[in-house]
Design an enzyme around this catalytic site. Structure first.
Site, mmCIF file in Angstrom:
data_model
loop_
_atom_site.group_PDB
_atom_site.id
_atom_site.type_symbol
_atom_site.label_atom_id
_atom_site.label_comp_id
_atom_site.label_asym_id
_atom_site.label_seq_id
_atom_site.Cartn_x
_atom_site.Cartn_y
_atom_site.Cartn_z
ATOM 1 N N SER A 7 1.025 -1.068 -0.119
ATOM 2 C CA SER A 7 0.109 0.025 0.078
ATOM 3 C C SER A 7 1.059 1.252 -0.149
ATOM 4 O O SER A 7 1.520 1.391 0.903
ATOM 5 C CB SER A 7 -1.021 0.191 1.388
ATOM 6 O OG SER A 7 -1.719 1.272 1.372
ATOM 7 N N HIS A 32 -1.339 -1.569 -4.457
ATOM 8 C CA HIS A 32 -2.469 -0.718 -3.543
ATOM 9 C C HIS A 32 -2.604 0.764 -3.525
ATOM 10 O O HIS A 32 -1.456 1.351 -2.769
ATOM 11 C CB HIS A 32 -2.595 -1.463 -2.263
ATOM 12 C CG HIS A 32 -3.941 -1.331 -1.463
ATOM 13 N ND1 HIS A 32 -5.337 -1.883 -1.883
ATOM 14 C CD2 HIS A 32 -4.427 -0.306 -0.675
ATOM 15 C CE1 HIS A 32 -6.105 -1.310 -1.239
ATOM 16 N NE2 HIS A 32 -5.685 -0.383 -0.320
ATOM 17 N N ASP A 34 -4.455 4.225 -2.135
ATOM 18 C CA ASP A 34 -5.435 4.633 -1.459
ATOM 19 C C ASP A 34 -5.972 5.973 -1.619
ATOM 20 O O ASP A 34 -5.189 7.112 -1.478
ATOM 21 C CB ASP A 34 -5.309 4.612 0.275
ATOM 22 C CG ASP A 34 -4.867 3.182 0.636
ATOM 23 O OD1 ASP A 34 -5.893 2.472 0.504
ATOM 24 O OD2 ASP A 34 -3.966 2.780 0.950
ATOM 25 N N MET A 36 -8.408 9.082 -0.645
ATOM 26 C CA MET A 36 -9.248 9.697 0.373
ATOM 27 C C MET A 36 -9.659 11.124 0.187
ATOM 28 O O MET A 36 -9.189 11.768 -0.451
ATOM 29 C CB MET A 36 -8.600 9.413 1.590
ATOM 30 C CG MET A 36 -7.746 8.253 1.961
ATOM 31 S SD MET A 36 -7.087 8.350 3.550
ATOM 32 C CE MET A 36 -6.222 6.917 3.748
ATOM 33 N N HIS A 65 -8.105 1.665 -4.518
ATOM 34 C CA HIS A 65 -9.141 1.820 -3.279
ATOM 35 C C HIS A 65 -9.646 3.040 -2.999
ATOM 36 O O HIS A 65 -8.917 3.963 -2.458
ATOM 37 C CB HIS A 65 -8.005 1.049 -1.862
ATOM 38 C CG HIS A 65 -9.017 1.019 -0.789
ATOM 39 N ND1 HIS A 65 -8.456 0.874 0.630
ATOM 40 C CD2 HIS A 65 -10.422 1.261 -0.535
ATOM 41 C CE1 HIS A 65 -9.340 0.987 1.460
ATOM 42 N NE2 HIS A 65 -10.626 1.210 0.823
ATOM 43 N N MET A 67 -11.543 5.456 -1.027
ATOM 44 C CA MET A 67 -12.345 6.039 0.344
ATOM 45 C C MET A 67 -12.911 7.164 0.014
ATOM 46 O O MET A 67 -12.616 8.241 0.710
ATOM 47 C CB MET A 67 -11.350 5.861 1.471
ATOM 48 C CG MET A 67 -10.827 4.348 1.718
ATOM 49 S SD MET A 67 -9.300 4.297 2.765
ATOM 50 C CE MET A 67 -8.265 4.526 1.478
ATOM 51 N N MET A 136 -12.076 -4.421 5.393
ATOM 52 C CA MET A 136 -11.223 -3.330 6.119
ATOM 53 C C MET A 136 -10.824 -4.217 7.453
ATOM 54 O O MET A 136 -11.837 -4.480 8.551
ATOM 55 C CB MET A 136 -11.757 -2.149 6.574
ATOM 56 C CG MET A 136 -11.804 -1.090 4.989
ATOM 57 S SD MET A 136 -10.489 -0.988 4.182
ATOM 58 C CE MET A 136 -9.389 -0.344 5.453
ATOM 59 N N ASP A 174 -7.347 -5.443 4.236
ATOM 60 C CA ASP A 174 -6.572 -4.255 4.366
ATOM 61 C C ASP A 174 -6.536 -3.650 5.704
ATOM 62 O O ASP A 174 -7.557 -3.172 6.227
ATOM 63 C CB ASP A 174 -7.287 -3.366 3.297
ATOM 64 C CG ASP A 174 -6.468 -1.915 3.222
ATOM 65 O OD1 ASP A 174 -5.180 -1.800 3.518
ATOM 66 O OD2 ASP A 174 -7.181 -1.126 2.482
HETATM 67 C C1 DX5 Z 1 -6.209 2.468 5.325
HETATM 68 C C2 DX5 Z 1 -5.735 2.148 4.278
HETATM 69 C C3 DX5 Z 1 -4.737 0.956 3.968
HETATM 70 C C4 DX5 Z 1 -3.204 1.292 4.591
HETATM 71 C C5 DX5 Z 1 -2.967 0.021 5.458
HETATM 72 O O1 DX5 Z 1 -7.508 3.160 5.270
HETATM 73 O O2 DX5 Z 1 -6.812 1.536 3.209
HETATM 74 O O3 DX5 Z 1 -4.478 0.462 2.581
HETATM 75 O O4 DX5 Z 1 -2.282 1.872 3.894
HETATM 76 O O5 DX5 Z 1 -1.655 0.315 6.288
HETATM 77 P P1 DX5 Z 1 -1.265 -0.767 7.263
HETATM 78 O O6 DX5 Z 1 -0.852 -1.949 6.291
HETATM 79 O O7 DX5 Z 1 -0.149 -0.195 7.500
HETATM 80 O O8 DX5 Z 1 -2.269 -1.146 8.150
HETATM 81 ZN ZN ZN Z 2 -6.329 0.624 1.281
#
Ligand code: DX5
Ligand code: ZN
Length: 218
Positions: A7, A32, A34, A36, A65, A67, A136, A174
């Protein structure tokens, strides 16, 4: 299937070229990413101008991903990145079936993500239409949080739901994936493991990917 998806949220953004270099040299399977919006989750990460550069730095499949609220507005943007997987939250989609269809029409795999409090049973009527279900295993929005132990039971229930329905969906997790949690998650039936802080920032992330893979190789 045993896939590792680093990620990028955990990367050193002042040194993205080096981070992408180890990622490309490693046995990691997907990248991956993210996104947001500060509305669906209480944080803002990076958006499409950054992702366009990142996408050009690898040939490996991108797992985007989202969010964000109204993720259906961004199907063509995610497709234009060349993403393999578009990942939307069940909680953000009023018309989830339509959104899954739109993702497929754009030529991508459709992944649906559930927050920790959303039961897997909410996907009963769409399980045959999705390619990936992501659970999640922390609350979305931040890296390096503590794994929620109840998630293991949730993975087992999702495994049962998928197997009993004849769906081919992969199970992805995740949040909080590391050397301690990966084996029980694998035993519960997970196929794709997202890992941020367990890889980025480690002295040898390439070796760390390999170590995680070896722990789950049957
Ligand atoms: C959190 C993200 C994850 C995050 C995971 O909202 O969706 O992808 O990067 O981080 P770790 O592996 O450090 O928990
Ligand atoms: Zn994620």
């Amino acid at each position: 299937m045993n896939l590792i998806a680093p990620s990028l949220l955990a990367a050193d953004f002042s040194n993205l070229r080096d981070e992408m270099d180890w990622f490309n040299r490693s046995e990691a399977d997907w990248l991956h990413l993210d996104v947001m919006d500060g509305v669906f989750v209480p944080n803002i990460s990076f958006g499409f101008p950054v992702l366009e550069h990142v996408a050009r730095m690898t040939d490996k499949p991108l797992d985007v991903h989202l969010m964000i609220v109204q993720p259906e507005k961004w199907v063509s943007h995610v497709r234009d990145l060349g993403a393999a997987v578009m990942n939307v939250h069940q909680e953000a989609c009023v018309h989830l079936h339509r959104t899954v269809q739109q993702i497929h029409e754009a030529g991508m795999k459709a992944a649906v993500t559930l927050n920790p409090a959303t039961p897997v049973e909410t996907l009963t009527d769409i399980i045959g239409d999705v390619d990936v279900v992501m659970l999640m295993t922390v609350n979305p929005g931040f890296g390096a949080q503590k794994f929620i132990p109840h998630s293991l039971d949730k993975v087992r229930r999702l495994r049962r739901l998928i197997d009993e329905s004849g769906s081919k969906a992969l199970i992805e997790v995740d949040g909080g994936v590391n050397r301690q949690t990966i084996v029980p998650l694998h035993e519960a039936g997970v196929d794709v493991f997202v890992a941020g802080s367990a890889l980025f920032g480690k002295p040898d992330p390439v070796a760390e990917v390999l170590a995680l893979k070896q722990m789950i190789n049957e």
